[in-house]
Structure formats: structure tokens, C-alpha cells
Design a protein around this motif. Structure first.
Motif, mmCIF file in Angstrom:
data_model
loop_
_atom_site.group_PDB
_atom_site.id
_atom_site.type_symbol
_atom_site.label_atom_id
_atom_site.label_comp_id
_atom_site.label_asym_id
_atom_site.label_seq_id
_atom_site.Cartn_x
_atom_site.Cartn_y
_atom_site.Cartn_z
ATOM 1 N N MET B 1 -2.971 -2.590 -1.878
ATOM 2 C CA MET B 1 -2.106 -1.921 -0.920
ATOM 3 C C MET B 1 -1.687 -0.551 -1.422
ATOM 4 O O MET B 1 -1.652 0.423 -0.675
ATOM 5 C CB MET B 1 -0.873 -2.793 -0.687
ATOM 6 N N LEU B 2 -1.428 -0.483 -2.730
ATOM 7 C CA LEU B 2 -1.052 0.812 -3.302
ATOM 8 C C LEU B 2 -2.209 1.797 -3.231
ATOM 9 O O LEU B 2 -1.989 3.002 -3.005
ATOM 10 C CB LEU B 2 -0.616 0.599 -4.753
ATOM 11 N N ALA B 5 -2.315 3.201 0.320
ATOM 12 C CA ALA B 5 -1.245 4.176 0.521
ATOM 13 C C ALA B 5 -1.559 5.477 -0.207
ATOM 14 O O ALA B 5 -1.314 6.572 0.319
ATOM 15 C CB ALA B 5 0.080 3.591 0.039
ATOM 16 N N LEU B 6 -2.138 5.364 -1.418
ATOM 17 C CA LEU B 6 -2.486 6.579 -2.163
ATOM 18 C C LEU B 6 -3.557 7.369 -1.422
ATOM 19 O O LEU B 6 -3.484 8.603 -1.369
ATOM 20 C CB LEU B 6 -2.989 6.200 -3.552
ATOM 21 N N VAL B 8 -4.146 7.402 1.845
ATOM 22 C CA VAL B 8 -3.542 8.022 3.033
ATOM 23 C C VAL B 8 -2.732 9.249 2.629
ATOM 24 O O VAL B 8 -2.793 10.318 3.269
ATOM 25 C CB VAL B 8 -2.676 6.991 3.776
ATOM 26 N N ALA B 9 -1.983 9.127 1.506
ATOM 27 C CA ALA B 9 -1.171 10.257 1.060
ATOM 28 C C ALA B 9 -2.050 11.424 0.622
ATOM 29 O O ALA B 9 -1.752 12.589 0.921
ATOM 30 C CB ALA B 9 -0.256 9.819 -0.078
ATOM 31 N N ALA B 12 -3.247 13.168 3.785
ATOM 32 C CA ALA B 12 -2.205 13.930 4.476
ATOM 33 C C ALA B 12 -1.885 15.211 3.725
ATOM 34 O O ALA B 12 -1.753 16.290 4.317
ATOM 35 C CB ALA B 12 -0.955 13.072 4.642
ATOM 36 N N ILE B 13 -1.777 15.120 2.377
ATOM 37 C CA ILE B 13 -1.413 16.317 1.607
ATOM 38 C C ILE B 13 -2.551 17.329 1.647
ATOM 39 O O ILE B 13 -2.321 18.548 1.709
ATOM 40 C CB ILE B 13 -1.061 15.927 0.161
ATOM 41 N N ALA B 46 2.703 17.826 -5.213
ATOM 42 C CA ALA B 46 2.547 16.482 -4.643
ATOM 43 C C ALA B 46 1.184 15.896 -4.999
ATOM 44 O O ALA B 46 1.078 14.720 -5.358
ATOM 45 C CB ALA B 46 2.716 16.537 -3.121
ATOM 46 N N ILE B 49 1.112 14.817 -8.643
ATOM 47 C CA ILE B 49 1.850 13.556 -8.813
ATOM 48 C C ILE B 49 1.004 12.362 -8.359
ATOM 49 O O ILE B 49 0.952 11.316 -9.027
ATOM 50 C CB ILE B 49 3.163 13.612 -8.006
ATOM 51 N N LEU B 50 0.308 12.541 -7.225
ATOM 52 C CA LEU B 50 -0.532 11.438 -6.746
ATOM 53 C C LEU B 50 -1.677 11.156 -7.713
ATOM 54 O O LEU B 50 -2.048 9.988 -7.925
ATOM 55 C CB LEU B 50 -1.079 11.768 -5.362
ATOM 56 N N LEU B 53 -0.313 9.099 -10.464
ATOM 57 C CA LEU B 53 -0.157 7.694 -10.095
ATOM 58 C C LEU B 53 -1.499 6.974 -10.108
ATOM 59 O O LEU B 53 -1.580 5.813 -10.487
ATOM 60 C CB LEU B 53 0.464 7.579 -8.700
ATOM 61 N N HIS B 56 -2.627 6.666 -13.837
ATOM 62 C CA HIS B 56 -1.635 5.971 -14.650
ATOM 63 C C HIS B 56 -1.442 6.644 -16.016
ATOM 64 O O HIS B 56 -1.481 6.020 -17.060
ATOM 65 C CB HIS B 56 -2.011 4.494 -14.839
#
Lengths: 115, 89
Positions: B1-2, B5-6, B8-9, B12-13, B46, B49-50, B53, B56
Motif C-alpha cells: 500500500m505504501l 501511495a509513493l 501516486v505521489a 503528482a509531484i 518533495a 523526500i519521496l 522514503l 529508506h
């Protein structure tokens, strides 16, 4: 598991807000309207992405990941209004006018003195 | 799930950075280009940062901190140049 849901929701919320701010920057017709999108929406979006990174670092027990996003969040929330204010002042010096409608003017009660 | 979301982010960015580049090329005045660059560095933070994530590691966050500081300084210098015509008096 619950932290995964929180992190994913914050990431998607922040990315959507950043996209909305940049869309406002690209679509709005006027400089002073264009200043609104990045200085509010994009800053809030980046803040929520950074808070998602901090929650991720806290949940995976790596403080090196958790500490720096909080620092970046404070720094960004302090500096973005300052830069927006400076850019608006520079635009006023460049004689950029706003296209927004003025509120209706009332009739003055007394005529201004003739010189 | 993460991971979803990553992704999709990231999408978008990236779209947001493309919109900023459109305003940077088109912008009718210098001040429009200045706010476009300002938003571009915020979106670059942004994306860094992604990336941090996804891989890691904490190294990307140091890079994001440096981008934040240098971007603020460059925006202030640009605004002062637009306002007064010089940077260091």
C-alpha cells in the motif's frame, strides 16, 4: 498496519495539495493571484509529505529519518511567507497591476477641497 | 500500500513540476519566473523526500535540507535584484 494507512493518506494528501498549488500557478490570470497557489497550497502539501516522512521514521525506529523532516518543516514554514512577501513587494515595484475587481465605491459625503 | 501511495505521489509531484516549467517558460514578467523557480525548488524538496522514503536512507533528507536553505537564499536574492537592481550594495 495503521501507521501504513496514516503515512499513505498523508502522502496522497500532500501530493494532491502540491499539484493543486502548481495548477493554480499555471492557470490563474494575474501575478497576485498566482502568488496564492504556491505560497499556501504547495507549502501545506510539502509539510504533510514531510510529516509523513517523520511518521515513517518514527515507526521504523530510525531517528535519523525522523528528525530531519521536522527540521525542514519548521524551516520551510518560517521562510515561505518571507519569500512570498518579498516577491509581492518586487512586483509592486515593477508596476504589475491586479485584475481583481475592486469592491463598489461609496459616494463621498463631502467634496474634496478644490485647489 | 505504501508503494502505491509513493507512486501516486511521484506522479503528482512530477506533473506539478511540469506545470511549473510551463509557467517558467511562458511567464510574461520576471516576477512570474521568480515565483515559478520558488515553487520548483519546493517541489524538488518533495521529490527528494519521496526518494528517501523509497530507498529508506537518511542521506536524501540532508540533501533536502540543503535544497531548502539554498532555495530560500536564492529567492531572497532574486527578489532583491528585482526590487533594487543590485544584490550587494
Amino acid at each position: 498496519m495503521i501507521t501504513d494507512v496514516i503515512i499513505s493518506a498523508l502522502l496522497i494528501f500532500g501530493a494532491a495539495l502540491a499539484l493543486i498549488g502548481s495548477l493554480g500557478l499555471a492557470k490563474l490570470p494575474d501575478f497576485f493571484m498566482r502568488l496564492h497557489g504556491p505560497s499556501k497550497a504547495t507549502t501545506l502539501g510539502l509539510g504533510s509529505i514531510l510529516i509523513a516522512a517523520a511518521v515513517y521514521g518514527l515507526s521504523s525506529d530510525t531517528l535519523g529519518i525522523a528528525a530531519r523532516p521536522i527540521l525542514i518543516t519548521f524551516f520551510l514554514f518560517i521562510t515561505t511567507p518571507v519569500s512570498a512577501h518579498l516577491l509581492a513587494r518586487a512586483a509592486i515595484r515593477h508596476r504589475l497591476y491586479s485584475q481583481a475587481e475592486l469592491p463598489p465605491q461609496r459616494e463621498p459625503k463631502h467634496e474634496p477641497p478644490q485647489r | 500500500m505504501l508503494d502505491i501511495a509513493l507512486n501516486v505521489a511521484f506522479a503528482a509531484i512530477t506533473l506539478a513540476m511540469v506545470l511549473n516549467l510551463y509557467r517558467l517558460v511562458k511567464g510574461p514578467d520576471l516576477a512570474d519566473r521568480a515565483i515559478s523557480l520558488d515553487t520548483l525548488y519546493v517541489n524538488a524538496i518533495a521529490i527528494v523526500i519521496l526518494l528517501g522514503l523509497r530507498f529508506h536512507t537518511g542521506i536524501f533528507f540532508e540533501a533536502a535540507l540543503i535544497i531548502a536553505m539554498l532555495g530560500f537564499i536564492s529567492t531572497v536574492a532574486f527578489a532583491k535584484y528585482l526590487e533594487r537592481g543590485n544584490i550587494i550594495e
